[in-house]
Design a protein around this motif. Structure first.
Motif, PDB file in Angstrom:
ATOM      1  N   PRO A 253       0.943  -1.388  -0.159  1.00  5.96           N
ATOM      2  CA  PRO A 253      -0.073  -0.045   0.256  1.00  5.96           C
ATOM      3  C   PRO A 253       0.798   1.185  -0.027  1.00  5.96           C
ATOM      4  O   PRO A 253       2.095   1.067   0.341  1.00  5.96           O
ATOM      5  CB  PRO A 253      -0.785  -0.012   1.235  1.00  5.96           C
ATOM      6  CG  PRO A 253       0.004  -0.927   2.196  1.00  5.96           C
ATOM      7  CD  PRO A 253       0.823  -2.013   1.312  1.00  5.96           C
ATOM      8  N   ASP A 254       0.320   2.398  -0.376  1.00  4.65           N
ATOM      9  CA  ASP A 254       0.983   3.550  -0.450  1.00  4.65           C
ATOM     10  C   ASP A 254       0.881   4.280   0.848  1.00  4.65           C
ATOM     11  O   ASP A 254       0.483   5.364   0.867  1.00  4.65           O
ATOM     12  CB  ASP A 254       0.238   4.470  -1.346  1.00  4.65           C
ATOM     13  CG  ASP A 254       0.982   5.750  -1.596  1.00  4.65           C
ATOM     14  OD1 ASP A 254       2.342   5.856  -1.502  1.00  4.65           O
ATOM     15  OD2 ASP A 254       0.581   6.745  -2.581  1.00  4.65           O
ATOM     16  N   PHE A 255       1.332   3.812   2.063  1.00  7.96           N
ATOM     17  CA  PHE A 255       1.439   4.500   3.275  1.00  7.96           C
ATOM     18  C   PHE A 255       2.538   3.907   3.996  1.00  7.96           C
ATOM     19  O   PHE A 255       2.880   2.575   3.683  1.00  7.96           O
ATOM     20  CB  PHE A 255       0.112   4.503   4.064  1.00  7.96           C
ATOM     21  CG  PHE A 255      -0.395   3.074   4.436  1.00  7.96           C
ATOM     22  CD1 PHE A 255       0.177   2.504   5.496  1.00  7.96           C
ATOM     23  CD2 PHE A 255      -1.536   2.488   3.877  1.00  7.96           C
ATOM     24  CE1 PHE A 255      -0.403   1.304   5.994  1.00  7.96           C
ATOM     25  CE2 PHE A 255      -1.769   1.311   4.238  1.00  7.96           C
ATOM     26  CZ  PHE A 255      -1.305   0.687   5.305  1.00  7.96           C
ATOM     27  N   ARG A 256       3.247   4.400   5.173  1.00 11.33           N
ATOM     28  CA  ARG A 256       4.343   3.900   5.673  1.00 11.33           C
ATOM     29  C   ARG A 256       3.942   3.675   7.177  1.00 11.33           C
ATOM     30  O   ARG A 256       3.034   4.312   7.559  1.00 11.33           O
ATOM     31  CB  ARG A 256       5.547   5.066   5.704  1.00 11.33           C
ATOM     32  CG  ARG A 256       5.901   5.136   4.259  1.00 11.33           C
ATOM     33  CD  ARG A 256       7.108   5.943   3.926  1.00 11.33           C
ATOM     34  NE  ARG A 256       7.648   6.368   3.014  1.00 11.33           N
ATOM     35  CZ  ARG A 256       8.591   5.769   2.271  1.00 11.33           C
ATOM     36  NH1 ARG A 256       9.416   4.762   3.013  1.00 11.33           N
ATOM     37  NH2 ARG A 256       8.966   5.848   0.978  1.00 11.33           N
ATOM     38  N   SER A 257       4.710   2.859   7.848  1.00 14.92           N
ATOM     39  CA  SER A 257       4.561   2.421   9.106  1.00 14.92           C
ATOM     40  C   SER A 257       5.856   2.539   9.866  1.00 14.92           C
ATOM     41  O   SER A 257       6.980   2.482   9.336  1.00 14.92           O
ATOM     42  CB  SER A 257       4.072   1.321   9.273  1.00 14.92           C
ATOM     43  OG  SER A 257       3.905   0.917  10.611  1.00 14.92           O
ATOM     44  N   THR A 258       5.881   3.011  11.189  1.00  9.17           N
ATOM     45  CA  THR A 258       7.087   3.076  12.040  1.00  9.17           C
ATOM     46  C   THR A 258       7.476   1.539  12.240  1.00  9.17           C
ATOM     47  O   THR A 258       6.865   0.683  12.692  1.00  9.17           O
ATOM     48  CB  THR A 258       6.686   3.903  13.331  1.00  9.17           C
ATOM     49  OG1 THR A 258       6.176   5.137  12.956  1.00  9.17           O
ATOM     50  CG2 THR A 258       7.843   4.120  14.145  1.00  9.17           C
ATOM     51  N   GLY A 259       9.060   1.663  12.402  1.00 10.84           N
ATOM     52  CA  GLY A 259       9.587   0.245  12.289  1.00 10.84           C
ATOM     53  C   GLY A 259      11.035   0.510  13.323  1.00 10.84           C
ATOM     54  O   GLY A 259      11.595   1.717  13.427  1.00 10.84           O
ATOM     55  N   VAL A 260      11.756  -0.364  13.263  1.00  7.24           N
ATOM     56  CA  VAL A 260      13.044  -0.575  13.817  1.00  7.24           C
ATOM     57  C   VAL A 260      13.974  -1.151  12.975  1.00  7.24           C
ATOM     58  O   VAL A 260      13.655  -2.575  12.701  1.00  7.24           O
ATOM     59  CB  VAL A 260      13.066  -0.970  15.408  1.00  7.24           C
ATOM     60  CG1 VAL A 260      14.643  -0.638  15.836  1.00  7.24           C
ATOM     61  CG2 VAL A 260      12.273  -0.210  16.547  1.00  7.24           C
ATOM     62  N   LYS A 264      17.737   1.628  14.877  1.00  7.24           N
ATOM     63  CA  LYS A 264      17.367   3.019  14.501  1.00  7.24           C
ATOM     64  C   LYS A 264      15.790   2.986  13.901  1.00  7.24           C
ATOM     65  O   LYS A 264      15.408   1.970  13.493  1.00  7.24           O
ATOM     66  CB  LYS A 264      18.357   3.589  13.536  1.00  7.24           C
ATOM     67  CG  LYS A 264      19.824   3.691  13.751  1.00  7.24           C
ATOM     68  CD  LYS A 264      20.202   4.136  12.756  1.00  7.24           C
ATOM     69  CE  LYS A 264      22.068   4.589  13.028  1.00  7.24           C
ATOM     70  NZ  LYS A 264      22.657   5.320  11.982  1.00  7.24           N
ATOM     71  N   ARG A 265      15.200   4.043  14.163  1.00 15.15           N
ATOM     72  CA  ARG A 265      13.883   4.058  13.833  1.00 15.15           C
ATOM     73  C   ARG A 265      13.915   4.148  12.327  1.00 15.15           C
ATOM     74  O   ARG A 265      14.515   4.711  11.601  1.00 15.15           O
ATOM     75  CB  ARG A 265      13.237   5.472  14.502  1.00 15.15           C
ATOM     76  CG  ARG A 265      11.732   5.621  13.798  1.00 15.15           C
ATOM     77  CD  ARG A 265      11.319   7.035  14.512  1.00 15.15           C
ATOM     78  NE  ARG A 265      10.060   7.153  14.178  1.00 15.15           N
ATOM     79  CZ  ARG A 265       9.366   7.953  12.921  1.00 15.15           C
ATOM     80  NH1 ARG A 265      10.389   8.149  12.079  1.00 15.15           N
ATOM     81  NH2 ARG A 265       8.206   8.186  12.712  1.00 15.15           N
ATOM     82  N   ALA A 266      12.880   3.343  11.724  1.00 21.12           N
ATOM     83  CA  ALA A 266      12.541   3.331  10.225  1.00 21.12           C
ATOM     84  C   ALA A 266      11.228   3.674   9.894  1.00 21.12           C
ATOM     85  O   ALA A 266      10.194   3.431  10.789  1.00 21.12           O
ATOM     86  CB  ALA A 266      12.971   1.786   9.921  1.00 21.12           C
ATOM     87  N   PHE A 267      10.897   4.102   9.012  1.00 21.31           N
ATOM     88  CA  PHE A 267       9.441   4.648   8.405  1.00 21.31           C
ATOM     89  C   PHE A 267       9.334   3.894   7.019  1.00 21.31           C
ATOM     90  O   PHE A 267       9.574   4.666   5.835  1.00 21.31           O
ATOM     91  CB  PHE A 267       9.387   6.193   8.499  1.00 21.31           C
ATOM     92  CG  PHE A 267       7.917   6.453   8.503  1.00 21.31           C
ATOM     93  CD1 PHE A 267       7.115   6.291   9.472  1.00 21.31           C
ATOM     94  CD2 PHE A 267       7.667   7.559   7.580  1.00 21.31           C
ATOM     95  CE1 PHE A 267       5.847   6.904   9.379  1.00 21.31           C
ATOM     96  CE2 PHE A 267       6.370   7.983   7.401  1.00 21.31           C
ATOM     97  CZ  PHE A 267       5.593   7.532   8.473  1.00 21.31           C
ATOM     98  N   VAL A 308      10.713  -2.177   3.670  1.00 25.41           N
ATOM     99  CA  VAL A 308       9.788  -2.892   4.307  1.00 25.41           C
ATOM    100  C   VAL A 308       9.902  -2.997   5.671  1.00 25.41           C
ATOM    101  O   VAL A 308      11.034  -3.434   6.018  1.00 25.41           O
ATOM    102  CB  VAL A 308       9.398  -4.169   3.429  1.00 25.41           C
ATOM    103  CG1 VAL A 308       8.208  -4.964   4.212  1.00 25.41           C
ATOM    104  CG2 VAL A 308       9.067  -3.860   1.989  1.00 25.41           C
ATOM    105  N   CYS A 309       8.860  -2.777   6.398  1.00 28.05           N
ATOM    106  CA  CYS A 309       9.138  -2.990   7.851  1.00 28.05           C
ATOM    107  C   CYS A 309       8.196  -3.628   8.584  1.00 28.05           C
ATOM    108  O   CYS A 309       7.963  -4.110   9.953  1.00 28.05           O
ATOM    109  CB  CYS A 309       9.258  -1.471   8.659  1.00 28.05           C
ATOM    110  SG  CYS A 309       7.828  -0.619   8.668  1.00 28.05           S
ATOM    111  N   ARG A 310       6.944  -4.190   7.967  1.00 26.70           N
ATOM    112  CA  ARG A 310       6.024  -5.200   8.505  1.00 26.70           C
ATOM    113  C   ARG A 310       5.546  -6.180   7.396  1.00 26.70           C
ATOM    114  O   ARG A 310       5.508  -5.650   6.226  1.00 26.70           O
ATOM    115  CB  ARG A 310       5.024  -4.269   8.922  1.00 26.70           C
ATOM    116  CG  ARG A 310       5.033  -3.377  10.428  1.00 26.70           C
ATOM    117  CD  ARG A 310       3.944  -2.633  10.514  1.00 26.70           C
ATOM    118  NE  ARG A 310       4.094  -1.644  11.520  1.00 26.70           N
ATOM    119  CZ  ARG A 310       3.978  -1.630  13.214  1.00 26.70           C
ATOM    120  NH1 ARG A 310       3.717  -3.021  13.445  1.00 26.70           N
ATOM    121  NH2 ARG A 310       4.430  -0.805  13.699  1.00 26.70           N
TER     122      ARG A 310
END
Length: 326
Positions: A253-260, A264-267, A308-310
């Protein structure tokens, strides 16, 4: 077979022997219809067009001119497989057009699903028309029309987006599998020696990955989608699920999510896994995939796919959800 009606006494093609008899019959019929003329075919790499291509190559060899348009929305390795199977192995008269930049430029910033479909379908026709006009001596157009297309459209349905070609081409149609159901087409494909990965190819939307890269398509999300889809297919095959699940793919999808990532913080983006079983595509259920398989797929996607974070698994049956997301 000149009629659009399947004879009541026509045998179901479900054995290698019946498939070979059908091939022999159609080779003779095509040769009689075409003679020494040339035939044009839009070869998408899907089941129907691939079987028609292999059948016509057997019948008329290089009198068949195949055009494969890579719109940049193919799954990983699909265009390469078309070139390997048809050009390198079958010596097909194949024209390969890499129109990736052209399609993605037109799709830039377009997020409405139906508009994306119209752009992709319309531009495909334009590219195919341009290639057709470069050729001389083409009198016939081959299409992968199959019997459900005739039943559903009350007449011959144009396949692979070539139905919109201008009238001045005045092609005669060659449709050798038009009275076959999909399972019969696959049986013929196996008898023609096409690779199982091509003959058993899952249903794939005409706009390709364009309707699985949700919202406005970008090259980086498209790359993430292509790689994650390849991983899913590899792992489902390794787990013995490829023949037990009707359709499976990934969506980005065309949205991002916070990850690690690396402390470090990833988006970054999520990848959504969609898998369904169905008999008629009107309703669909979601298979219960072994947890260990899903964990392995998740680990590979997170480790191997940039941005990709999720990883999520879509549990929605049809209805309420549709099989595709767009």
């Amino acid at each position: 077979m000149s009629s659009n009606i399947r004879p009541a006494d026509m045998k179901r093609i479900n054995t290698p022997e019946l498939a070979q008899a059908f091939i022999d019959e159609q080779v003779k019929a095509v040769r009689e219809q075409v003679g020494d003329k040339k035939v044009l075919l839009a070869l998408s790499g899907g089941v129907d067009s691939s079987v028609v291509a292999a059948l016509l190559i057997k019948a008329i060899g290089r009198q068949l001119v195949c055009v494969h348009v890579n719109h940049g929305l193919m799954r990983k390795g699909e265009s390469e497989q078309v070139i390997e199977v048809f050009q390198n192995q079958m010596d097909a008269n194949l024209i390969y057009v890499d129109a990736t930049d052209r399609f993605l430029a037109l799709l830039a910033g377009v997020d409405e699903p139906e508009q994306k479909r119209k752009i992709i379908g319309g531009e495909f026709i334009k590219v195919f028309e341009e290639e057709a006009r470069k050729l001389e001596g083409i009198d016939f157009l081959a299409q992968g029309t199959i019997y459900p297309d005739i039943l559903e459209s009350d007449g011959v349905k144009a396949h692979h987006n070539v139905g919109g070609l201008p009238d001045d081409f005045d092609f005669q149609l060659v449709e050798p599998v038009r009275l076959l159901f999909k399972d019969e087409v696959r049986c013929v494909g196996h008898a023609l020696g096409l690779p199982a990965s091509m003959v058993e190819r899952q249903p794939f939307p005409g706009p390709g990955l364009g309707v699985r890269c949700l919202g406005a398509i970008t090259r980086d999300r498209l790359a993430a989608l292509r790689e994650s889809d390849a991983i899913l297919r590899e792992e489902f095959a390794a787990a013995g699920l490829a023949d037990r699940v009707w359709q499976f793919f990934t969506v980005v999808p065309d949205f991002r999510s916070t990850g690690v990532r690396d402390g470090k913080r990833a988006f970054d983006w999520p990848v959504i896994i969609r898998a369904v079983n169905t008999l008629d595509a009107m309703t669909a259920t979601v298979p219960e995939i072994d947890w260990a398989v899903l964990k392995k797929i998740t680990a590979r996607i997170l480790a191997e796919v940039p941005g990709v974070c999720r990883v999520l698994y879509d549990l929605t049956p049809k209805p309420m959800g549709t099989i595709e997301w767009e």
